[in-house]
Design a protein around this motif. Structure first.
Motif, PDB file in Angstrom:
ATOM      1  N   ARG A 182       0.850  -1.186   0.000  1.00 52.45           N
ATOM      2  CA  ARG A 182       0.000   0.000   0.000  1.00 52.45           C
ATOM      3  C   ARG A 182       0.890   1.242   0.000  1.00 52.45           C
ATOM      4  O   ARG A 182       1.684   1.428   0.906  1.00 52.45           O
ATOM      5  N   TYR A 183       0.743   2.063  -1.017  1.00 50.69           N
ATOM      6  CA  TYR A 183       1.584   3.236  -1.186  1.00 50.69           C
ATOM      7  C   TYR A 183       0.794   4.487  -0.792  1.00 50.69           C
ATOM      8  O   TYR A 183      -0.155   4.859  -1.494  1.00 50.69           O
ATOM      9  N   PRO A 184       1.123   5.143   0.306  1.00 51.06           N
ATOM     10  CA  PRO A 184       0.420   6.374   0.693  1.00 51.06           C
ATOM     11  C   PRO A 184       0.554   7.425  -0.411  1.00 51.06           C
ATOM     12  O   PRO A 184       1.613   7.560  -1.038  1.00 51.06           O
ATOM     13  N   ILE A 185      -0.511   8.167  -0.628  1.00 57.19           N
ATOM     14  CA  ILE A 185      -0.509   9.177  -1.668  1.00 57.19           C
ATOM     15  C   ILE A 185      -1.200  10.432  -1.141  1.00 57.19           C
ATOM     16  O   ILE A 185      -2.234  10.347  -0.486  1.00 57.19           O
ATOM     17  N   PHE A 186      -0.580  11.587  -1.352  1.00 53.92           N
ATOM     18  CA  PHE A 186      -1.201  12.835  -0.903  1.00 53.92           C
ATOM     19  C   PHE A 186      -0.860  13.957  -1.864  1.00 53.92           C
ATOM     20  O   PHE A 186       0.067  13.839  -2.686  1.00 53.92           O
ATOM     21  N   GLU A 187      -1.636  15.029  -1.783  1.00 52.71           N
ATOM     22  CA  GLU A 187      -1.413  16.194  -2.625  1.00 52.71           C
ATOM     23  C   GLU A 187      -1.207  17.433  -1.764  1.00 52.71           C
ATOM     24  O   GLU A 187      -1.780  17.559  -0.687  1.00 52.71           O
ATOM     25  N   ASP A 188      -0.360  18.334  -2.248  1.00 48.63           N
ATOM     26  CA  ASP A 188      -0.199  19.648  -1.640  1.00 48.63           C
ATOM     27  C   ASP A 188       0.059  20.638  -2.756  1.00 48.63           C
ATOM     28  O   ASP A 188      -0.170  20.334  -3.933  1.00 48.63           O
ATOM     29  N   GLU A 189       0.515  21.806  -2.419  1.00 54.96           N
ATOM     30  CA  GLU A 189       0.715  22.842  -3.430  1.00 54.96           C
ATOM     31  C   GLU A 189       1.723  22.438  -4.489  1.00 54.96           C
ATOM     32  O   GLU A 189       1.733  22.953  -5.606  1.00 54.96           O
ATOM     33  N   ASN A 190       2.603  21.486  -4.156  1.00 52.64           N
ATOM     34  CA  ASN A 190       3.632  21.040  -5.094  1.00 52.64           C
ATOM     35  C   ASN A 190       3.192  19.872  -5.974  1.00 52.64           C
ATOM     36  O   ASN A 190       3.988  19.352  -6.741  1.00 52.64           O
ATOM     37  N   GLY A 191       1.933  19.441  -5.827  1.00 48.98           N
ATOM     38  CA  GLY A 191       1.439  18.378  -6.690  1.00 48.98           C
ATOM     39  C   GLY A 191       1.121  17.102  -5.941  1.00 48.98           C
ATOM     40  O   GLY A 191       0.719  17.125  -4.781  1.00 48.98           O
ATOM     41  N   THR A 192       1.299  15.984  -6.613  1.00 46.05           N
ATOM     42  CA  THR A 192       0.950  14.662  -6.084  1.00 46.05           C
ATOM     43  C   THR A 192       2.208  13.906  -5.691  1.00 46.05           C
ATOM     44  O   THR A 192       3.187  13.873  -6.448  1.00 46.05           O
ATOM     45  N   HIS A 193       2.163  13.275  -4.520  1.00 50.48           N
ATOM     46  CA  HIS A 193       3.318  12.542  -4.004  1.00 50.48           C
ATOM     47  C   HIS A 193       2.904  11.110  -3.680  1.00 50.48           C
ATOM     48  O   HIS A 193       1.925  10.898  -2.962  1.00 50.48           O
ATOM     49  N   ILE A 194       3.633  10.147  -4.199  1.00 49.98           N
ATOM     50  CA  ILE A 194       3.405   8.741  -3.873  1.00 49.98           C
ATOM     51  C   ILE A 194       4.589   8.265  -3.044  1.00 49.98           C
ATOM     52  O   ILE A 194       5.749   8.392  -3.459  1.00 49.98           O
ATOM     53  N   MET A 195       4.289   7.729  -1.865  1.00 47.63           N
ATOM     54  CA  MET A 195       5.325   7.395  -0.900  1.00 47.63           C
ATOM     55  C   MET A 195       5.574   5.895  -0.833  1.00 47.63           C
ATOM     56  O   MET A 195       4.767   5.083  -1.298  1.00 47.63           O
ATOM     57  N   SER A 196       6.671   5.511  -0.222  1.00 51.36           N
ATOM     58  CA  SER A 196       7.064   4.108  -0.111  1.00 51.36           C
ATOM     59  C   SER A 196       6.090   3.319   0.755  1.00 51.36           C
ATOM     60  O   SER A 196       5.484   3.854   1.679  1.00 51.36           O
ATOM     61  N   PRO A 197       5.919   2.012   0.473  1.00 54.06           N
ATOM     62  CA  PRO A 197       4.996   1.195   1.264  1.00 54.06           C
ATOM     63  C   PRO A 197       5.520   0.865   2.655  1.00 54.06           C
ATOM     64  O   PRO A 197       4.746   0.540   3.554  1.00 54.06           O
ATOM     65  N   ASN A 198       6.830   0.939   2.850  1.00 55.90           N
ATOM     66  CA  ASN A 198       7.451   0.633   4.147  1.00 55.90           C
ATOM     67  C   ASN A 198       8.218   1.840   4.659  1.00 55.90           C
ATOM     68  O   ASN A 198       8.511   2.778   3.913  1.00 55.90           O
ATOM     69  N   ASP A 199       8.564   1.813   5.926  1.00 55.13           N
ATOM     70  CA  ASP A 199       9.421   2.842   6.518  1.00 55.13           C
ATOM     71  C   ASP A 199      10.847   2.315   6.641  1.00 55.13           C
ATOM     72  O   ASP A 199      11.060   1.185   7.090  1.00 55.13           O
ATOM     73  N   VAL A 200      11.799   3.151   6.254  1.00 53.82           N
ATOM     74  CA  VAL A 200      13.200   2.824   6.507  1.00 53.82           C
ATOM     75  C   VAL A 200      13.438   2.827   8.011  1.00 53.82           C
ATOM     76  O   VAL A 200      12.923   3.685   8.734  1.00 53.82           O
ATOM     77  N   CYS A 201      14.219   1.861   8.489  1.00 53.78           N
ATOM     78  CA  CYS A 201      14.618   1.827   9.900  1.00 53.78           C
ATOM     79  C   CYS A 201      16.034   1.290   9.988  1.00 53.78           C
ATOM     80  O   CYS A 201      16.273   0.122   9.688  1.00 53.78           O
ATOM     81  N   MET A 202      16.958   2.143  10.396  1.00 57.11           N
ATOM     82  CA  MET A 202      18.368   1.760  10.475  1.00 57.11           C
ATOM     83  C   MET A 202      18.887   1.774  11.909  1.00 57.11           C
ATOM     84  O   MET A 202      20.097   1.817  12.131  1.00 57.11           O
ATOM     85  N   ILE A 203      18.003   1.682  12.883  1.00 59.95           N
ATOM     86  CA  ILE A 203      18.432   1.814  14.267  1.00 59.95           C
ATOM     87  C   ILE A 203      19.379   0.694  14.696  1.00 59.95           C
ATOM     88  O   ILE A 203      20.216   0.889  15.589  1.00 59.95           O
ATOM     89  N   ASP A 204      19.276  -0.466  14.044  1.00 55.49           N
ATOM     90  CA  ASP A 204      20.169  -1.574  14.375  1.00 55.49           C
ATOM     91  C   ASP A 204      21.303  -1.732  13.355  1.00 55.49           C
ATOM     92  O   ASP A 204      22.003  -2.754  13.345  1.00 55.49           O
ATOM     93  N   GLU A 205      21.486  -0.718  12.506  1.00 50.04           N
ATOM     94  CA  GLU A 205      22.530  -0.770  11.478  1.00 50.04           C
ATOM     95  C   GLU A 205      23.298   0.547  11.400  1.00 50.04           C
ATOM     96  O   GLU A 205      23.776   0.945  10.341  1.00 50.04           O
ATOM     97  N   LEU A 206      23.435   1.227  12.528  1.00 54.44           N
ATOM     98  CA  LEU A 206      24.027   2.561  12.526  1.00 54.44           C
ATOM     99  C   LEU A 206      25.555   2.564  12.546  1.00 54.44           C
ATOM    100  O   LEU A 206      26.175   3.589  12.250  1.00 54.44           O
ATOM    101  N   ASP A 207      26.166   1.445  12.865  1.00 60.91           N
ATOM    102  CA  ASP A 207      27.594   1.424  13.132  1.00 60.91           C
ATOM    103  C   ASP A 207      28.442   1.915  11.963  1.00 60.91           C
ATOM    104  O   ASP A 207      29.342   2.745  12.137  1.00 60.91           O
ATOM    105  N   GLU A 208      28.164   1.437  10.747  1.00 61.64           N
ATOM    106  CA  GLU A 208      29.004   1.825   9.607  1.00 61.64           C
ATOM    107  C   GLU A 208      28.791   3.292   9.219  1.00 61.64           C
ATOM    108  O   GLU A 208      29.713   3.963   8.778  1.00 61.64           O
TER     109      GLU A 208
END
Length: 309
Positions: free
Chosen positions: A209-235
């Protein structure tokens, strides 16, 4: 070992103090007329207030001017930059050279950070904009971890990388949702900033499911998942990436406060005691999962997989 900046996009002025106390070092704010996909709309008075609050707490504020500007908007850039010159943010985020040119005219002392989201994919381009006046390059979300590290090694400017939150997959200047509903004879009111969390594109093959919204800059389609790097921060920390960003688009204030506090703990722990971070990182990830929206899975974006254009 240098400690990276922890950057977040707040939803309102009221978020600033809470997020600062949770551990944020800096904030990206602005209004949709000039900035892309902000977590909240900040008018001029709110921008001024946010800067005053953050500076009192010894935190930084960056104002977004990274929208796609057409001729009808260019004349407004100098006026907005003159306002920013007065309220003194710590930097202005830009993608369009028109902002760079206008800033040289009316606000030559303002720091600039370059962000296009799609073309910041190599160190040579980052250095090009650095030599034009940018102090930081905000890297494309499609880069692998190896590419990020290689870019950091060769750049002459600061590097910012997104480590948490949703990413943009598509933008059109056209109001595609509103036009579709009008074509159907329906009147869909697009609210200011258009943050309707019930609008999705659905991919049944992948059950995404891809979130989609509009604002003054047009239409935006967002990623279906959230990035999470909390357990991969070392490098990223070892590579001395300068700024690690938590994106607050379509997230609540409570969620952001919780996530900022967890990343603050992760970063501080790794810098002070690497072994302790490795012992606790799985638990930190589970804490993120507890507040994660049920319809938003976590992944590591493109950090560990090949980008396909």
């Amino acid at each position: 070992m240098n400690k990276p900046e922890l950057l977040v996009t707040p939803t309102s002025v009221e978020d600033i103090e809470r997020l600062a106390k949770a551990g944020a070092d800096a904030f990206v704010i602005g209004e949709q007329k000039f900035g892309l996909r902000l977590a909240g709309e900040f008018n001029r008075n709110e921008v001024k207030e946010a800067i005053e609050i953050a500076h009192r707490l010894k935190k930084k504020v960056y104002v977004a001017m990274n929208a796609i500007f057409h001729n009808d908007k260019v004349d407004e850039l100098t006026d907005y930059l003159a306002f920013l010159h007065e309220v003194k943010p710590d930097a202005v985020v830009f993608g369009d050279p028109a902002v760079l040119m206008a800033a040289k005219e009316v606000a030559p002392n303002l720091k600039l950070q370059w962000s296009t989201e799609t073309t910041a994919t190599n160190w040579f381009t980052c250095n090009y904009w650095g030599r034009k006046g940018a102090s930081r390059a905000i890297l494309a979300r499609e880069l692998s971890l190896d590419s990020v590290i290689d870019t950091k090694e060769k750049t002459e400017v600061e590097i910012e990388v997104q480590i948490h939150g949703m990413t943009c997959m598509f933008q059109s200047k056209r109001m595609l949702i509103g036009n579709y509903f009008r074509y159907q004879g329906k009147n869909l009111k697009i609210e200011q900033y258009g943050m309707d969390e019930s609008l999705y594109l659905y991919d049944p093959e992948r059950d995404n499911r891809y979130p989609i919204f509009e604002d003054e800059n047009g239409t935006h389609i967002m990623s279906p998942n959230d990035v999470c790097m909390i357990d991969e921060l070392d490098e990223l920390i070892d590579a001395e990436v300068d700024s690690l960003k938590i994106d607050g688009v379509l997230k609540s204030s409570y969620y952001l406060e919780t996530i900022v506090a967890l990343y603050r703990k992760a970063i501080d722990t790794y810098v002070e005691d690497e072994d302790k971070y490795f012992e606790m990182k799985d638990e930190l990830y589970r804490e993120v999962q507890k507040v994660q929206p049920k319809n938003r899975d976590l992944d590591t974006g493109f950090f560990f997989k090949e980008t396909v254009y």
